[in-house]
Design a protein around this motif. Structure first.
Motif, mmCIF file in Angstrom:
data_model
loop_
_atom_site.group_PDB
_atom_site.id
_atom_site.type_symbol
_atom_site.label_atom_id
_atom_site.label_comp_id
_atom_site.label_asym_id
_atom_site.label_seq_id
_atom_site.Cartn_x
_atom_site.Cartn_y
_atom_site.Cartn_z
ATOM 1 N N ASN A 36 0.839 -1.199 0.000
ATOM 2 C CA ASN A 36 0.000 0.000 0.000
ATOM 3 C C ASN A 36 0.871 1.245 0.000
ATOM 4 O O ASN A 36 1.853 1.324 0.735
ATOM 5 N N SER A 41 -1.465 2.832 -7.991
ATOM 6 C CA SER A 41 -2.614 3.572 -8.528
ATOM 7 C C SER A 41 -2.170 4.851 -9.217
ATOM 8 O O SER A 41 -2.717 5.228 -10.269
ATOM 9 N N GLU A 80 -11.470 2.931 -10.600
ATOM 10 C CA GLU A 80 -12.337 3.119 -9.439
ATOM 11 C C GLU A 80 -13.673 2.481 -9.753
ATOM 12 O O GLU A 80 -14.155 2.540 -10.888
ATOM 13 N N ALA A 81 -14.300 1.893 -8.741
ATOM 14 C CA ALA A 81 -15.522 1.127 -8.987
ATOM 15 C C ALA A 81 -16.704 2.027 -9.334
ATOM 16 O O ALA A 81 -17.447 1.757 -10.264
ATOM 17 N N LEU A 130 -20.824 -3.230 -3.956
ATOM 18 C CA LEU A 130 -19.485 -2.967 -4.476
ATOM 19 C C LEU A 130 -19.117 -3.973 -5.549
ATOM 20 O O LEU A 130 -18.542 -3.618 -6.584
ATOM 21 N N GLY A 131 -19.449 -5.238 -5.331
ATOM 22 C CA GLY A 131 -19.122 -6.255 -6.327
ATOM 23 C C GLY A 131 -19.835 -6.014 -7.644
ATOM 24 O O GLY A 131 -19.245 -6.168 -8.726
ATOM 25 N N GLN A 134 -18.194 -3.148 -9.392
ATOM 26 C CA GLN A 134 -16.964 -3.591 -10.047
ATOM 27 C C GLN A 134 -17.276 -4.228 -11.395
ATOM 28 O O GLN A 134 -16.596 -3.978 -12.394
ATOM 29 N N GLU A 153 -7.287 -3.316 -8.751
ATOM 30 C CA GLU A 153 -8.015 -4.036 -7.689
ATOM 31 C C GLU A 153 -9.430 -4.433 -8.130
ATOM 32 O O GLU A 153 -10.420 -4.110 -7.465
ATOM 33 N N ASN A 156 -12.085 -6.378 -5.651
ATOM 34 C CA ASN A 156 -12.664 -5.780 -4.445
ATOM 35 C C ASN A 156 -14.179 -5.959 -4.430
ATOM 36 O O ASN A 156 -14.858 -5.633 -5.396
ATOM 37 N N GLY A 157 -14.694 -6.467 -3.316
ATOM 38 C CA GLY A 157 -16.130 -6.613 -3.160
ATOM 39 C C GLY A 157 -16.716 -7.851 -3.786
ATOM 40 O O GLY A 157 -17.937 -8.060 -3.704
ATOM 41 N N SER A 184 -3.411 -5.855 -7.905
ATOM 42 C CA SER A 184 -4.178 -6.504 -6.848
ATOM 43 C C SER A 184 -3.315 -6.630 -5.604
ATOM 44 O O SER A 184 -2.098 -6.776 -5.683
ATOM 45 N N HIS A 185 -3.978 -6.575 -4.437
ATOM 46 C CA HIS A 185 -3.259 -6.794 -3.190
ATOM 47 C C HIS A 185 -3.335 -8.251 -2.771
ATOM 48 O O HIS A 185 -2.731 -8.645 -1.758
#
Length: 249
Positions: A36, A41, A80-81, A130-131, A134, A153, A156-157, A184-185
């Motif tokens: 992070n 980004s 961004e989502a 959120l999913g 995405q 990412e 996420n979600g 991705s993390h």
């Protein structure tokens, strides 16, 4: 392909990205890894022309993003989502993007089906989880059928089924000969998805190599990642030929 050369971005006295150079080639999923705050980004935003670098260049197919004639047809991105009007339906959002970029309206139905949102296409996007947001963002990235794709990412979600779907989608896009850059993390997921890795730390390049090379000897990708991103880490290049040898400088 995507090329960055000496890419640098400072926030006051702090270098968010510091002289970063790497290539992303067609036909493979290139994973973009870093702790992070490492500058992932920010780098993607500079590639997409959303942030202006203080030094260096980012090019897509040999041109900066701002010089592309029909950007959505050449580059798709999910950075961004929730980049949609919450009062519009998923269909309306994509239809507006299609109209603004000269993309046939029937393509909207195709990408909604690809991301599994056909059944909720007429719902207001502001009600999406959120999913689901995405998935809508991925649909927007795919709308122009571009050869180059960037995802920041994207899992996420998403539930485990959704994560698996993302993995298979990324692999299929690369198998089609597209250029895919995936941040991705989730290191364990990257081990299952990526063919090549670009690893950065404190805005600097630490590794530009294949997953197979980085995990040689049976060590886990997570172990290799933490070794690379420790305080004493320095750049490690492996099997990727130098840019000068590829004639790409």
């Amino acid at each position: 392909m995507i090329e960055t050369r000496g890419l640098t971005k400072r926030h006051g006295p702090t270098a968010a990205v510091d002289g970063l150079s790497f290539d992303v080639w067609p036909g493979a999923v290139t994973g973009f890894l870093g702790p992070n705050g490492s500058g992932k980004s920010t780098t993607m935003r500079m590639i997409m022309g959303l942030d202006r670098p203080d030094a260096g260049t980012a090019r897509i197919g040999g041109r900066p993003y701002g010089a592309l004639g029909w950007p959505l047809r050449e580059v798709g991105a999910l950075l961004e989502a929730r980049t949609f009007h919450p009062g519009r339906s998923a269909y309306q959002h994509l239809a507006a993007l299609a109209a603004a970029n000269g993309i046939r309206r029937s393509r909207v139905d195709e990408v909604l089906d690809t991301v599994g949102l056909t059944g909720v296409a007429r719902r207001r996007a502001g009600t999406f989880s959120l999913g689901m947001a995405q998935r809508l963002g991925i649909a927007g990235a795919l709308l122009g059928d571009p050869a180059v794709l960037l995802f920041d990412e994207p899992v996420n979600g998403l539930d485990p089924e959704g994560v698996r779907w993302i993995r298979n989608l990324m692999k299929s896009l690369a198998a089609d000969g597209r250029t895919v850059l995936l941040s991705s993390h989730l290191i364990s997921e990257m081990a299952l998805t990526a063919d090549h890795l670009v690893v950065i730390g404190q805005g600097r390049l630490l590794a530009d190599t294949s997953v197979a090379e980085l995990t040689a000897g049976g060590r886990a990708l997570e172990e290799a990642f933490f070794e690379l991103t420790g305080d004493s880490a320095a750049y490690r290049g492996t099997d990727a030929p130098p840019a000068a040898e590829r004639g790409r400088l």
